[in-house]
Design a protein around this motif. Sequence first.
Motif, PDB file in Angstrom:
ATOM      1  N   ALA A 265      57.364  21.968 -17.736  1.00 32.07           N
ATOM      2  CA  ALA A 265      57.527  23.253 -17.046  1.00 32.07           C
ATOM      3  C   ALA A 265      58.040  23.058 -15.624  1.00 32.07           C
ATOM      4  O   ALA A 265      58.929  23.785 -15.176  1.00 32.07           O
ATOM      5  N   ILE A 266      57.507  22.076 -14.901  1.00 36.55           N
ATOM      6  CA  ILE A 266      57.963  21.871 -13.523  1.00 36.55           C
ATOM      7  C   ILE A 266      59.297  21.139 -13.478  1.00 36.55           C
ATOM      8  O   ILE A 266      60.013  21.204 -12.481  1.00 36.55           O
ATOM      9  N   ALA A 267      59.640  20.448 -14.576  1.00 37.02           N
ATOM     10  CA  ALA A 267      60.910  19.721 -14.621  1.00 37.02           C
ATOM     11  C   ALA A 267      62.067  20.630 -15.027  1.00 37.02           C
ATOM     12  O   ALA A 267      63.226  20.313 -14.766  1.00 37.02           O
ATOM     13  N   GLY A 268      61.758  21.754 -15.683  1.00 37.31           N
ATOM     14  CA  GLY A 268      62.816  22.618 -16.167  1.00 37.31           C
ATOM     15  C   GLY A 268      63.459  22.087 -17.426  1.00 37.31           C
ATOM     16  O   GLY A 268      64.670  22.205 -17.622  1.00 37.31           O
ATOM     17  N   HIS A 269      62.633  21.480 -18.308  1.00 38.53           N
ATOM     18  CA  HIS A 269      63.113  20.899 -19.554  1.00 38.53           C
ATOM     19  C   HIS A 269      62.331  21.460 -20.739  1.00 38.53           C
ATOM     20  O   HIS A 269      61.194  21.907 -20.587  1.00 38.53           O
ATOM     21  N   ARG A 270      62.931  21.377 -21.904  1.00 40.62           N
ATOM     22  CA  ARG A 270      62.169  21.581 -23.123  1.00 40.62           C
ATOM     23  C   ARG A 270      61.255  20.376 -23.319  1.00 40.62           C
ATOM     24  O   ARG A 270      61.563  19.270 -22.861  1.00 40.62           O
ATOM     25  N   LEU A 271      60.146  20.575 -23.995  1.00 41.35           N
ATOM     26  CA  LEU A 271      59.168  19.500 -24.162  1.00 41.35           C
ATOM     27  C   LEU A 271      59.771  18.300 -24.873  1.00 41.35           C
ATOM     28  O   LEU A 271      59.588  17.154 -24.435  1.00 41.35           O
ATOM     29  N   ASP A 272      60.504  18.534 -25.955  1.00 40.38           N
ATOM     30  CA  ASP A 272      61.083  17.412 -26.692  1.00 40.38           C
ATOM     31  C   ASP A 272      62.106  16.656 -25.853  1.00 40.38           C
ATOM     32  O   ASP A 272      62.208  15.426 -25.916  1.00 40.38           O
ATOM     33  N   GLU A 273      62.850  17.398 -25.035  1.00 43.38           N
ATOM     34  CA  GLU A 273      63.846  16.763 -24.167  1.00 43.38           C
ATOM     35  C   GLU A 273      63.171  15.921 -23.099  1.00 43.38           C
ATOM     36  O   GLU A 273      63.629  14.820 -22.771  1.00 43.38           O
ATOM     37  N   LEU A 274      62.073  16.435 -22.541  1.00 41.67           N
ATOM     38  CA  LEU A 274      61.332  15.686 -21.523  1.00 41.67           C
ATOM     39  C   LEU A 274      60.832  14.365 -22.085  1.00 41.67           C
ATOM     40  O   LEU A 274      60.994  13.306 -21.467  1.00 41.67           O
ATOM     41  N   LEU A 275      60.199  14.411 -23.261  1.00 33.84           N
ATOM     42  CA  LEU A 275      59.624  13.207 -23.843  1.00 33.84           C
ATOM     43  C   LEU A 275      60.707  12.196 -24.213  1.00 33.84           C
ATOM     44  O   LEU A 275      60.524  10.990 -24.065  1.00 33.84           O
ATOM     45  N   LYS A 276      61.853  12.699 -24.661  1.00 29.14           N
ATOM     46  CA  LYS A 276      62.945  11.801 -25.040  1.00 29.14           C
ATOM     47  C   LYS A 276      63.570  11.131 -23.827  1.00 29.14           C
ATOM     48  O   LYS A 276      63.933   9.953 -23.869  1.00 29.14           O
ATOM     49  N   THR A 277      63.689  11.889 -22.729  1.00 32.38           N
ATOM     50  CA  THR A 277      64.432  11.397 -21.567  1.00 32.38           C
ATOM     51  C   THR A 277      63.549  10.720 -20.532  1.00 32.38           C
ATOM     52  O   THR A 277      63.930   9.706 -19.946  1.00 32.38           O
ATOM     53  N   TYR A 278      62.362  11.260 -20.290  1.00 31.69           N
ATOM     54  CA  TYR A 278      61.573  10.819 -19.142  1.00 31.69           C
ATOM     55  C   TYR A 278      60.274  10.110 -19.482  1.00 31.69           C
ATOM     56  O   TYR A 278      59.625   9.587 -18.588  1.00 31.69           O
ATOM     57  N   ALA A 279      59.871  10.118 -20.742  1.00 26.87           N
ATOM     58  CA  ALA A 279      58.633   9.418 -21.097  1.00 26.87           C
ATOM     59  C   ALA A 279      58.932   7.929 -21.224  1.00 26.87           C
ATOM     60  O   ALA A 279      58.964   7.360 -22.312  1.00 26.87           O
ATOM     61  N   LYS A 280      59.162   7.300 -20.064  1.00 24.25           N
ATOM     62  CA  LYS A 280      59.538   5.887 -20.029  1.00 24.25           C
ATOM     63  C   LYS A 280      58.395   5.050 -19.458  1.00 24.25           C
ATOM     64  O   LYS A 280      57.550   5.553 -18.717  1.00 24.25           O
ATOM     65  N   PRO A 281      58.369   3.768 -19.799  1.00 24.27           N
ATOM     66  CA  PRO A 281      57.329   2.903 -19.251  1.00 24.27           C
ATOM     67  C   PRO A 281      57.385   2.838 -17.729  1.00 24.27           C
ATOM     68  O   PRO A 281      58.461   2.775 -17.144  1.00 24.27           O
ATOM     69  N   THR A 282      56.231   2.869 -17.094  1.00 21.73           N
ATOM     70  CA  THR A 282      56.151   2.814 -15.633  1.00 21.73           C
ATOM     71  C   THR A 282      55.598   1.480 -15.147  1.00 21.73           C
ATOM     72  O   THR A 282      55.523   1.243 -13.952  1.00 21.73           O
ATOM     73  N   GLY A 283      55.176   0.643 -16.081  1.00 16.32           N
ATOM     74  CA  GLY A 283      54.567  -0.626 -15.689  1.00 16.32           C
ATOM     75  C   GLY A 283      53.127  -0.470 -15.266  1.00 16.32           C
ATOM     76  O   GLY A 283      52.536  -1.381 -14.694  1.00 16.32           O
ATOM     77  N   ALA A 284      52.530   0.673 -15.548  1.00 14.14           N
ATOM     78  CA  ALA A 284      51.146   0.940 -15.139  1.00 14.14           C
ATOM     79  C   ALA A 284      50.326   1.408 -16.333  1.00 14.14           C
ATOM     80  O   ALA A 284      49.583   2.378 -16.264  1.00 14.14           O
ATOM     81  N   LEU A 285      50.464   0.711 -17.457  1.00 17.90           N
ATOM     82  CA  LEU A 285      49.776   1.091 -18.678  1.00 17.90           C
ATOM     83  C   LEU A 285      48.277   0.866 -18.552  1.00 17.90           C
ATOM     84  O   LEU A 285      47.823  -0.182 -18.086  1.00 17.90           O
ATOM     85  N   LYS A 286      47.492   1.860 -18.957  1.00 18.41           N
ATOM     86  CA  LYS A 286      46.023   1.761 -18.960  1.00 18.41           C
ATOM     87  C   LYS A 286      45.570   1.587 -20.398  1.00 18.41           C
ATOM     88  O   LYS A 286      45.747   2.457 -21.230  1.00 18.41           O
ATOM     89  N   LEU A 287      44.974   0.431 -20.683  1.00 22.74           N
ATOM     90  CA  LEU A 287      44.560   0.109 -22.051  1.00 22.74           C
ATOM     91  C   LEU A 287      43.169   0.651 -22.332  1.00 22.74           C
ATOM     92  O   LEU A 287      42.321   0.754 -21.447  1.00 22.74           O
TER      93      LEU A 287
END
Length: 257
Positions: free
Chosen positions: A231-253
């Motif tokens: 919502a704050i990015a101005g994207h559809r949910l599927d588009e957000l996850l495809k484009t921006y759900a990238k690894p940040t190097g800060a994974l919490k196991l």
Amino acid sequence: MVQTYGRPLRTRSEVAAFLTWMEDRGIAPQTRLGVLSTFRRVNPEQGAFTGHRIRIPSRSVFDDILTRAEVSKILEHLKINEDWYYPIFFLWLSTGLRNSEIIGLTWDCIDWEQSECKITKSLKRREDSNVLRQWGETKNKKHRIVPLTTGVLKMLQEHQVLMQAMNLYQPYGLLFLTKRTRSNLYDALLERVWKRTLKSCGIKYRKLYSQRHTFLSHTLASGNSPADVAAIAGHRLDELLKTYAKPTGALKLVEWS
């Protein structure tokens, strides 16, 4: 770009020379490939546009994302060495706005009481100029609200005081101006500031747009609802996850007891 090149593109060798010219100008491989694909699409019968190979370098999914430590280092350097442009990059990395949206932000977009920024318009590049801009709608033609943190609001208040002291503040005027001409910002100028900052900080080069990638990816990784982030990015949910759900190097196991 073709008009700037100013030469005919009738034969395969002429097209090859044009591709070399773009490469020498620093045009990204993806952009060169896009231009060539456009040629083929609008003139599919022209054989001069076929048979050219453009190597696209492989990229890691981590390439676009800055770490928290890198962001802190960048902002610290900007505050000391690029104080005029520090506010825009601070806001950029704190909201993930698109280039044309942050360049076109006006003071009436800031809701101090609600700690929000209203994104209703953009200042888009004119096709005939890299500097001149014209008002337009947002990319998806929808308005949205982006929350602002206490730190961002404090920075904006300080920036507003400075603009008032320099007689540059207007209630409906642009938040950010060029340092020399006091006109609207543009990508090439911001790119120069961004590139020399990364070089001074010893950080591998990323594109300007990586600030949007960095904000949205870290915001997702912090455990926020993907729907809220979309919502704050101005994207559809599927588009957000495809484009921006990238690894940040800060994974919490998960840790089992």
